[in-house]
Design a protein around this motif. Structure first.
Motif, PDB file in Angstrom:
ATOM      1  N   ASN A  56       0.842  -1.201   0.000  1.00 50.24           N
ATOM      2  CA  ASN A  56       0.000   0.000   0.000  1.00 50.24           C
ATOM      3  C   ASN A  56       0.869   1.239   0.000  1.00 50.24           C
ATOM      4  O   ASN A  56       1.675   1.431   0.914  1.00 50.24           O
ATOM      5  CB  ASN A  56      -0.904   0.027   1.235  1.00 50.24           C
ATOM      6  N   LYS A  59      -2.850   5.944  -1.054  1.00 51.43           N
ATOM      7  CA  LYS A  59      -4.158   5.557  -1.580  1.00 51.43           C
ATOM      8  C   LYS A  59      -4.049   4.711  -2.848  1.00 51.43           C
ATOM      9  O   LYS A  59      -5.034   4.522  -3.552  1.00 51.43           O
ATOM     10  CB  LYS A  59      -4.984   6.802  -1.860  1.00 51.43           C
ATOM     11  N   LEU A  61      -2.074   1.102  -4.808  1.00 51.74           N
ATOM     12  CA  LEU A  61      -1.387  -0.171  -4.612  1.00 51.74           C
ATOM     13  C   LEU A  61      -0.163  -0.234  -5.511  1.00 51.74           C
ATOM     14  O   LEU A  61      -0.126   0.369  -6.586  1.00 51.74           O
ATOM     15  CB  LEU A  61      -2.324  -1.345  -4.930  1.00 51.74           C
ATOM     16  N   SER A  80       5.684  -6.156   3.945  1.00 53.53           N
ATOM     17  CA  SER A  80       4.275  -5.944   4.254  1.00 53.53           C
ATOM     18  C   SER A  80       3.890  -6.641   5.547  1.00 53.53           C
ATOM     19  O   SER A  80       4.412  -7.707   5.870  1.00 53.53           O
ATOM     20  CB  SER A  80       3.415  -6.493   3.105  1.00 53.53           C
ATOM     21  N   HIS A  88      -4.402  -8.299  -1.367  1.00 48.77           N
ATOM     22  CA  HIS A  88      -4.548  -6.843  -1.431  1.00 48.77           C
ATOM     23  C   HIS A  88      -3.992  -6.277  -2.733  1.00 48.77           C
ATOM     24  O   HIS A  88      -4.570  -5.378  -3.316  1.00 48.77           O
ATOM     25  CB  HIS A  88      -3.838  -6.180  -0.241  1.00 48.77           C
ATOM     26  N   GLY A  89      -2.853  -6.810  -3.183  1.00 44.77           N
ATOM     27  CA  GLY A  89      -2.172  -6.252  -4.346  1.00 44.77           C
ATOM     28  C   GLY A  89      -2.310  -7.055  -5.620  1.00 44.77           C
ATOM     29  O   GLY A  89      -1.705  -6.716  -6.624  1.00 44.77           O
TER      30      GLY A  89
END
Length: 118
Positions: A56, A59, A61, A80, A88-89
Protein backbone atom coordinates in the motif's frame (compact mmCIF):
# COMPACT_ATOMS: atom_id res chain seq x y z
CA UNK A 1 27.41 -6.85 -11.51
CA UNK A 2 26.62 -4.12 -9.01
CA UNK A 3 23.99 -4.94 -6.40
CA UNK A 4 21.15 -2.45 -7.01
CA UNK A 5 17.79 -2.43 -5.28
CA UNK A 6 14.73 -0.33 -6.01
CA UNK A 7 12.92 0.57 -2.78
CA UNK A 8 9.27 1.59 -3.04
CA UNK A 9 7.90 2.61 0.38
CA UNK A 10 5.61 5.52 1.27
CA UNK A 11 6.44 5.72 4.97
CA UNK A 12 9.59 7.85 5.25
CA UNK A 13 11.03 6.31 8.43
CA UNK A 14 10.51 2.76 7.18
CA UNK A 15 12.08 3.67 3.83
CA UNK A 16 15.12 5.16 5.59
CA UNK A 17 15.43 2.06 7.77
CA UNK A 18 15.38 -0.19 4.67
CA UNK A 19 17.98 2.03 3.00
CA UNK A 20 20.25 1.87 6.05
CA UNK A 21 20.05 -1.90 6.23
CA UNK A 22 20.77 -2.61 2.58
CA UNK A 23 23.41 0.08 2.11
CA UNK A 24 25.28 -1.42 5.04
CA UNK A 25 25.45 -4.66 3.05
CA UNK A 26 26.90 -2.96 -0.04
CA UNK A 27 23.74 -2.39 -2.07
CA UNK A 28 23.24 0.73 -4.18
CA UNK A 29 19.77 2.16 -3.69
CA UNK A 30 17.49 3.25 -6.50
CA UNK A 31 14.99 5.54 -4.81
CA UNK A 32 13.50 5.25 -2.34
CA UNK A 33 10.25 6.41 -3.87
CA UNK A 34 6.76 6.65 -2.38
CA UNK A 35 4.47 6.48 -5.44
CA UNK A 36 3.77 4.16 -8.34
CA UNK A 37 4.44 6.99 -10.80
CA UNK A 38 7.87 7.75 -9.32
CA UNK A 39 8.80 4.05 -9.29
CA UNK A 40 7.77 3.57 -12.92
CA UNK A 41 9.77 6.68 -13.88
CA UNK A 42 12.88 5.26 -12.21
CA UNK A 43 12.38 1.92 -13.98
CA UNK A 44 12.42 3.76 -17.32
CA UNK A 45 15.89 5.08 -16.49
CA UNK A 46 17.44 2.00 -14.87
CA UNK A 47 16.51 -1.58 -14.09
CA UNK A 48 17.60 -2.72 -10.64
CA UNK A 49 18.97 -6.15 -9.86
CA UNK A 50 16.06 -6.60 -7.40
CA UNK A 51 13.26 -4.55 -5.80
CA UNK A 52 11.65 -4.24 -2.37
CA UNK A 53 8.03 -3.07 -2.46
CA UNK A 54 5.45 -1.91 0.04
CA UNK A 55 1.97 -3.12 -0.98
CA UNK A 56 0.00 0.00 0.00
CA UNK A 57 1.39 3.34 -1.10
CA UNK A 58 -0.98 5.81 0.48
CA UNK A 59 -4.16 5.56 -1.58
CA UNK A 60 -2.68 3.37 -4.33
CA UNK A 61 -1.39 -0.17 -4.61
CA UNK A 62 2.09 -1.12 -5.82
CA UNK A 63 0.59 -3.59 -8.33
CA UNK A 64 1.58 -1.67 -11.53
CA UNK A 65 5.20 -1.58 -10.34
CA UNK A 66 5.18 -5.31 -9.56
CA UNK A 67 3.70 -6.02 -12.99
CA UNK A 68 6.41 -3.94 -14.69
CA UNK A 69 9.16 -5.66 -12.70
CA UNK A 70 7.77 -9.08 -13.56
CA UNK A 71 7.55 -8.17 -17.26
CA UNK A 72 11.20 -7.04 -17.12
CA UNK A 73 12.28 -10.23 -15.25
CA UNK A 74 13.39 -8.25 -12.20
CA UNK A 75 12.86 -10.30 -9.01
CA UNK A 76 11.17 -8.52 -6.14
CA UNK A 77 9.96 -9.00 -2.59
CA UNK A 78 7.48 -7.13 -0.45
CA UNK A 79 7.79 -5.56 2.96
CA UNK A 80 4.28 -5.94 4.25
CA UNK A 81 2.38 -6.68 7.43
CA UNK A 82 -0.17 -8.62 5.36
CA UNK A 83 -0.01 -12.41 5.67
CA UNK A 84 -1.19 -12.70 2.05
CA UNK A 85 -0.10 -9.59 0.12
CA UNK A 86 -1.74 -11.00 -3.03
CA UNK A 87 -5.16 -10.60 -1.40
CA UNK A 88 -4.55 -6.84 -1.43
CA UNK A 89 -2.17 -6.25 -4.35
CA UNK A 90 -3.31 -8.91 -6.79
CA UNK A 91 -2.02 -12.18 -8.21
CA UNK A 92 1.31 -10.65 -9.26
CA UNK A 93 2.26 -10.75 -5.56
CA UNK A 94 1.35 -14.43 -5.07
CA UNK A 95 4.34 -16.42 -3.88
CA UNK A 96 6.58 -13.35 -3.63
CA UNK A 97 8.84 -13.32 -0.55
CA UNK A 98 7.56 -11.10 2.26
CA UNK A 99 10.14 -9.73 4.71
CA UNK A 100 7.39 -8.43 6.99
CA UNK A 101 6.87 -5.01 8.46
CA UNK A 102 8.87 -3.95 10.25
CA UNK A 103 11.54 -5.97 8.47
CA UNK A 104 14.44 -7.40 10.40
CA UNK A 105 17.85 -6.74 8.87
CA UNK A 106 18.70 -10.43 8.87
CA UNK A 107 15.52 -11.44 7.05
CA UNK A 108 15.76 -8.55 4.59
CA UNK A 109 19.34 -9.33 3.58
CA UNK A 110 18.64 -13.07 3.36
CA UNK A 111 15.69 -12.36 1.07
CA UNK A 112 17.73 -10.09 -1.19
CA UNK A 113 20.40 -12.77 -1.41
CA UNK A 114 17.74 -15.38 -2.25
CA UNK A 115 16.34 -13.14 -5.00
CA UNK A 116 19.75 -12.72 -6.62
CA UNK A 117 20.41 -16.46 -6.61
CA UNK A 118 17.14 -17.50 -8.26
Amino acid sequence: MQKTVLIVEDEFLIAMDLVRMVEGDGWRIIGPVATVQDALRLLEAELPLVAMLDVNLGKELVTPVAERLKAQNVPFAVASAYDKPESHGGDVLAGVPNVGKPASERRLLATLKQLTES
